[in-house]
Design a protein around this motif. Structure first.
Motif, PDB file in Angstrom:
ATOM      1  N   LEU A 135       0.751  -1.223  -0.036  1.00 21.85           N
ATOM      2  CA  LEU A 135       0.067   0.020   0.034  1.00 21.85           C
ATOM      3  C   LEU A 135       0.958   1.156  -0.011  1.00 21.85           C
ATOM      4  CD1 LEU A 135      -2.871   1.540   0.194  1.00 21.85           C
ATOM      5  CD2 LEU A 135      -2.476   1.185   2.712  1.00 21.85           C
ATOM      6  N   SER A 136       1.939   1.495   0.895  1.00 25.22           N
ATOM      7  CA  SER A 136       3.007   2.385   0.833  1.00 25.22           C
ATOM      8  C   SER A 136       3.470   2.574  -0.390  1.00 25.22           C
ATOM      9  CB  SER A 136       3.901   2.409   1.868  1.00 25.22           C
ATOM     10  OG  SER A 136       4.590   1.338   1.850  1.00 25.22           O
ATOM     11  N   THR A 137       3.822   1.536  -0.981  1.00 23.93           N
ATOM     12  CA  THR A 137       4.474   1.659  -2.494  1.00 23.93           C
ATOM     13  C   THR A 137       3.275   2.356  -3.317  1.00 23.93           C
ATOM     14  OG1 THR A 137       5.951  -0.174  -1.826  1.00 23.93           O
ATOM     15  CG2 THR A 137       5.744   0.352  -4.213  1.00 23.93           C
ATOM     16  N   LEU A 138       2.423   1.709  -3.309  1.00 25.54           N
ATOM     17  CA  LEU A 138       1.119   2.283  -4.479  1.00 25.54           C
ATOM     18  C   LEU A 138       0.986   3.765  -4.129  1.00 25.54           C
ATOM     19  CD1 LEU A 138      -1.345  -0.776  -4.514  1.00 25.54           C
ATOM     20  CD2 LEU A 138       0.329   0.141  -6.314  1.00 25.54           C
ATOM     21  N   LEU A 139       1.164   4.028  -2.900  1.00 28.94           N
ATOM     22  CA  LEU A 139       0.611   5.548  -2.477  1.00 28.94           C
ATOM     23  C   LEU A 139       2.046   6.313  -3.100  1.00 28.94           C
ATOM     24  CD1 LEU A 139      -0.602   5.786   1.263  1.00 28.94           C
ATOM     25  CD2 LEU A 139      -1.690   6.711  -1.091  1.00 28.94           C
ATOM     26  N   LEU A 140       3.417   6.047  -2.904  1.00 35.54           N
ATOM     27  CA  LEU A 140       4.282   6.577  -3.537  1.00 35.54           C
ATOM     28  C   LEU A 140       4.450   6.705  -5.011  1.00 35.54           C
ATOM     29  CD1 LEU A 140       7.452   5.096  -1.566  1.00 35.54           C
ATOM     30  CD2 LEU A 140       6.939   7.479  -1.579  1.00 35.54           C
ATOM     31  N   LEU A 141       3.881   5.669  -5.619  1.00 33.92           N
ATOM     32  CA  LEU A 141       3.750   5.616  -7.036  1.00 33.92           C
ATOM     33  C   LEU A 141       2.660   6.665  -7.412  1.00 33.92           C
ATOM     34  CD1 LEU A 141       4.291   2.131  -7.988  1.00 33.92           C
ATOM     35  CD2 LEU A 141       5.803   3.759  -8.467  1.00 33.92           C
TER      36      LEU A 141
ATOM     37  N   THR B 275       1.033  12.868  -1.115  1.00 30.83           N
ATOM     38  CA  THR B 275       1.011  11.515  -1.123  1.00 30.83           C
ATOM     39  C   THR B 275       2.172  10.919  -1.202  1.00 30.83           C
ATOM     40  OG1 THR B 275      -1.301  12.123  -2.368  1.00 30.83           O
ATOM     41  CG2 THR B 275      -0.290   9.953  -2.602  1.00 30.83           C
ATOM     42  N   ILE B 276       3.131  11.611  -1.901  1.00 37.06           N
ATOM     43  CA  ILE B 276       4.349  11.123  -1.910  1.00 37.06           C
ATOM     44  C   ILE B 276       5.011  11.137  -0.262  1.00 37.06           C
ATOM     45  CG2 ILE B 276       6.771  11.586  -2.410  1.00 37.06           C
ATOM     46  CD1 ILE B 276       5.708  12.668  -5.223  1.00 37.06           C
ATOM     47  N   VAL B 277       4.778  12.110   0.498  1.00 33.50           N
ATOM     48  CA  VAL B 277       5.267  12.061   1.805  1.00 33.50           C
ATOM     49  C   VAL B 277       4.778  11.123   2.670  1.00 33.50           C
ATOM     50  CG1 VAL B 277       5.491  13.472   3.786  1.00 33.50           C
ATOM     51  CG2 VAL B 277       5.988  14.454   1.801  1.00 33.50           C
ATOM     52  N   VAL B 278       3.482  10.886   2.566  1.00 35.00           N
ATOM     53  CA  VAL B 278       2.650   9.981   3.354  1.00 35.00           C
ATOM     54  C   VAL B 278       2.959   8.507   2.954  1.00 35.00           C
ATOM     55  CG1 VAL B 278       0.133   8.839   3.513  1.00 35.00           C
ATOM     56  CG2 VAL B 278       0.536  11.491   3.902  1.00 35.00           C
ATOM     57  N   GLY B 279       3.194   8.237   1.664  1.00 33.37           N
ATOM     58  CA  GLY B 279       3.579   6.970   1.276  1.00 33.37           C
ATOM     59  C   GLY B 279       4.884   6.594   1.579  1.00 33.37           C
ATOM     60  N   GLY B 280       6.001   7.552   1.868  1.00 34.01           N
ATOM     61  CA  GLY B 280       7.308   7.557   2.145  1.00 34.01           C
ATOM     62  C   GLY B 280       7.249   7.302   3.647  1.00 34.01           C
ATOM     63  N   VAL B 281       6.671   8.077   4.301  1.00 32.83           N
ATOM     64  CA  VAL B 281       6.684   7.827   5.881  1.00 32.83           C
ATOM     65  C   VAL B 281       6.076   6.368   6.234  1.00 32.83           C
ATOM     66  CG1 VAL B 281       5.578   8.671   8.027  1.00 32.83           C
ATOM     67  CG2 VAL B 281       6.608  10.286   6.638  1.00 32.83           C
ATOM     68  N   LEU B 282       4.928   5.969   5.572  1.00 33.79           N
ATOM     69  CA  LEU B 282       4.392   4.902   5.903  1.00 33.79           C
ATOM     70  C   LEU B 282       5.191   3.866   5.521  1.00 33.79           C
ATOM     71  CD1 LEU B 282       1.729   2.997   6.466  1.00 33.79           C
ATOM     72  CD2 LEU B 282       1.107   3.245   4.342  1.00 33.79           C
TER      73      LEU B 282
END
Length: 192
Positions: free
Chosen positions: A38-44, A78-85
């Motif tokens: 999920l975090s990878t999908l958020l980053l993408l 979205t990138i920040v949230v995905g990265g932190v997650l």
């Protein structure tokens, strides 16, 4: 000459991984790879949004915040949230386990309720231009509440009516988005 044997080395202890440590007697669960996915999908998704925002045409007359600002903001967030997650998942942090709801997992699906709700959505889509957005939302809200087991119909209709009129006023009068209000609502709010 004495041939003393060297003392045996102390056994090496390994530092446990964060997901192996018990906290307050609760054993940690193994790493959840779904959370990492999920975090990878958020980053993408964030990268996609930022790249897509770069393709937005900026009119020459824009001298303040342009049309790219909010897509860049959302993409960056979205990138920040995905990265932190992703970092938290890789560190071993996990969200709390889902508490069980008061739901019977063996209960059968109420296909009658599913059908009524599907019909309510179709009727809503067909009635928007005929009777107006607020009234069609009110009717849909009341029918869906009834299909899901509401004890009465008056409260859901009132709640749906109030919420739909407020949303309509915000979108049409404040934001300038065109939503058909129906003849009565258009006349009643013509002075706003």
């Amino acid at each position: 000459m004495s041939t003393a044997e060297p003392a045996p080395a102390a056994p090496r202890t390994r530092t446990p991984e964060p997901w192996e440590v018990e906290e307050a007697g609760v054993p940690r669960r193994p790493r959840n790879w779904g959370e990492l996915a999920l975090s990878t999908l958020l980053l993408l998704l964030g990268v996609y949004l930022v790249i897509g925002a770069g393709g937005i045409a900026v009119p020459g007359s824009s001298n303040t915040v342009g049309p790219r600002f909010f897509p860049y903001l959302v993409g960056g967030a979205t990138i920040v949230v995905g990265g932190v997650l992703a970092l938290r998942v890789l560190r071993g942090d996990q969200g709390p386990e889902e508490a069980g709801e008061d739901v019977d997992p063996d209960a059968k699906t109420s296909w009658r309720a599913v059908g009524i709700i599907a019909l309510a959505f179709v009727a809503h889509a067909l009635l928007i231009n005929v009777i107006g957005w607020p009234l069609s939302v009110t009717l849909m809200f009341g029918v869906v509440a009834w299909a899901l087991g509401s004890r009465g119909i008056i409260r859901p209709l009132l709640a749906g009516g109030i919420v739909s009129v407020v949303v309509w006023l915000v979108f049409v009068k404040a934001l300038g988005v065109l939503l058909p209000g129906g003849i009565l609502l258009e006349l009643a709010t013509g002075w706003i």
